[in-house]
Design an enzyme around this catalytic site. Structure first.
Site, PDB file in Angstrom:
ATOM      1  N   ASP A   4       0.860  -1.186   0.000  1.00  0.00           N
ATOM      2  CA  ASP A   4       0.000   0.000   0.000  1.00  0.00           C
ATOM      3  C   ASP A   4       0.898   1.238   0.000  1.00  0.00           C
ATOM      4  O   ASP A   4       1.655   1.468   0.943  1.00  0.00           O
ATOM      5  CB  ASP A   4      -0.889  -0.027   1.242  1.00  0.00           C
ATOM      6  CG  ASP A   4      -1.990   1.031   1.195  1.00  0.00           C
ATOM      7  OD1 ASP A   4      -2.051   1.787   0.205  1.00  0.00           O
ATOM      8  OD2 ASP A   4      -2.776   1.098   2.152  1.00  0.00           O
TER       9      ASP A   4
ATOM     10  N   ASP B 116      -3.042   2.467  -5.913  1.00  0.00           N
ATOM     11  CA  ASP B 116      -1.991   2.544  -4.897  1.00  0.00           C
ATOM     12  C   ASP B 116      -1.838   1.304  -4.032  1.00  0.00           C
ATOM     13  O   ASP B 116      -1.096   1.324  -3.052  1.00  0.00           O
ATOM     14  CB  ASP B 116      -2.228   3.756  -3.989  1.00  0.00           C
ATOM     15  CG  ASP B 116      -3.593   3.714  -3.306  1.00  0.00           C
ATOM     16  OD1 ASP B 116      -4.439   2.909  -3.719  1.00  0.00           O
ATOM     17  OD2 ASP B 116      -3.810   4.505  -2.365  1.00  0.00           O
ATOM     18  N   GLU B 117      -2.540   0.213  -4.354  1.00  0.00           N
ATOM     19  CA  GLU B 117      -2.348  -0.987  -3.540  1.00  0.00           C
ATOM     20  C   GLU B 117      -2.587  -2.241  -4.361  1.00  0.00           C
ATOM     21  O   GLU B 117      -3.340  -2.239  -5.335  1.00  0.00           O
ATOM     22  CB  GLU B 117      -3.253  -0.973  -2.308  1.00  0.00           C
ATOM     23  CG  GLU B 117      -4.723  -0.955  -2.600  1.00  0.00           C
ATOM     24  CD  GLU B 117      -5.554  -1.048  -1.332  1.00  0.00           C
ATOM     25  OE1 GLU B 117      -5.196  -1.838  -0.428  1.00  0.00           O
ATOM     26  OE2 GLU B 117      -6.582  -0.340  -1.242  1.00  0.00           O
TER      27      GLU B 117
END
Length: 451
Positions: A11, A105-106
């Site tokens: 993350d 983003d993850e």
């Protein structure tokens, strides 16, 4: 569950804000808030400097400004976020063919399919550290928090425990020791409403949740969520890492015989389409973070605008609210031939509506007053002669070079001239219709020559 801690969850820390701080030297180490900048806006991401003042994702921008008036409030640059995300995903895919992105983003990574000689704790931990270092290198300094565990559920929880820039490894056999003391809100899908229902049943921690029977949980929170919580409270999760989830989306669109010109009619259509998308998501047990609006104008120009939520949703009200906001920022006065709403960034769990606390009539509120440090734009930006200037937007001036919009309003646009490769730069103000100032876009990547 697996016998080894071979599921990795990565993350990126405060991703949107971190990209802005990387590309804008004058904002490094300072509070940055990315999201809607008008009176009805919602915070998408806050830097850790802004979080120290109580600013959080999904908070109204109005409240964020009250808590941290000296922050830089930026509308976001999805081209930069997508490009940075692609760099990170390439690093992860070089490690394993099984990478499941949840959003920009993850992502989950299955280390059991990597080139590691074994899956012993020291080996997978070393690989996680290598990935974090590689991500920092390719992104120009962005940090990532990583969790390693025997399941997706535990890996995701672990990545949140030592933010920012942390690594938590859950050794097989210790999963329940980690889970039991934690608050029930750490479980994906347990939002404020579910927390309240569980609290009324005397449940606050995962240990207390574990003691509740499945029948009782179903009675308290419903069948689907209750059955899921029963298993997760016991660390039971055998979901595989599924690659290329980010390419999947659910969308509804329509083409109209006569061009649409009535904004109220368009808003109603978008709301109905959002409801249909939400229904399809729910029927497949999915939720999504990114809401996209597609518009084809009278001259066949096709526009696409997206907004990313801090957590997945399948709520029709949330999807419709974001879609209508995206529509409001477009000039449709010439007529619209096609409208469509889609949701991507799909996940197989659902976070309750984080925007429920924002009243629908917030959309009618006026934008906030200007501040002396950063002029407040008119709604989402100041529009002059066809150009919309939004805070944070990349621009270029024929004399001063590249920079970004610090603020705009009342016929003036203020620009700070700096890039990721320069020191903090000077600030200049121009007429909003200055012909020497234009939007800057990164060059298209070179395509290989055809043989």
């Amino acid at each position: 569950m697996r016998a080894h801690a071979s599921v990795l969850h990565l993350d990126l820390d405060a991703f949107f804000a971190a990209v802005e701080q990387r590309d804008k030297p004058s904002l490094r180490g300072k509070p940055v808030v990315v999201g809607g900048v008008g009176g009805r806006g919602v915070v998408s991401t806050a830097s850790y400097e802004a979080r120290a003042f109580g600013v959080r994702s999904a908070m109204s921008t109005r409240e964020a400004r009250a808590r941290c008036p000296h922050a830089a409030y930026l509308s976001g640059r999805f081209e930069a976020y997508r490009a940075t995300s692609a760099q990170v995903m390439a690093v992860l895919r070089a490690c394993s063919p099984l990478v499941e992105p949840l959003s920009l983003d993850e992502a989950f990574v299955d280390l059991a399919q990597s080139d590691l000689p074994d899956l012993e704790l020291a080996t997978v931990t070393a690989r996680a550290e290598e990935l974090r270092a590689r991500v920092r290198e390719v992104t120009g300094g962005l940090t990532a928090s990583v969790g390693l565990a025997s399941s997706k559920f535990l890996a995701k929880i672990a990545s949140d425990l030592r933010k920012p820039d942390g690594l938590v490894v859950v050794e097989p056999g210790t999963e329940l020791d980690l889970l039991r003391p934690l608050h029930v809100s750490v479980i994906p899908g347990v939002g404020p409403a579910t927390v309240q229902r569980l609290r009324q049943a005397g449940v606050h921690t995962v240990a207390e949740l574990e003691r509740i029977s499945q029948d009782e949980l179903v009675r308290v929170v419903g069948k689907a969520l209750g059955q899921g919580l029963y298993h997760l409270a016991r660390a039971e999760d055998d979901r595989p890492v599924v690659p290329d989830r980010e390419t999947k989306s659910v969308s509804v669109e329509g083409t109209y015989e006569h061009d649409l010109t009535d904004r109220g009619q368009m808003s109603a259509i978008v709301t109905r389409q959002a409801g249909e998308v939400a229904k399809r998501l729910r029927s497949n047990g999915l939720s999504g973070r990114t809401v996209t609006l597609k518009v084809r104008l009278y001259d066949f120009t096709t526009l696409s605008r997206s907004s990313t939520l801090p957590a997945p949703t399948d709520e029709p009200a949330t999807i419709a609210r974001l879609a209508r906001t995206l529509l409001e920022d477009l000039d449709t006065s010439g007529g619209v031939r096609l409208l469509g709403v889609g949701v991507s960034g799909l996940a197989d769990w659902i976070q309750e509506d984080l925007f429920a606390s924002l009243a629908d009539d917030d959309a009618d509120e006026a934008p906030e007053a200007e501040t002396p440090t950063q002029p407040e734009p008119d709604q989402a930006g100041a529009t002059w002669t066809g150009t919309t200037w939004s805070p944070g937007q990349d621009v270029i001036h024929t004399e001063h070079g590249r920079g970004w919009v610090w603020g705009a309003g009342k016929g003036v646009v203020t620009v700070r001239f700096e890039t990721a490769e320069t020191p903090p730069g000077p600030v200049r103000s121009f007429r909003a219709d200055d012909p020497e100032l234009s939007r800057w876009r990164p060059p298209e990547p070179e395509q290989p020559d055809e043989q």
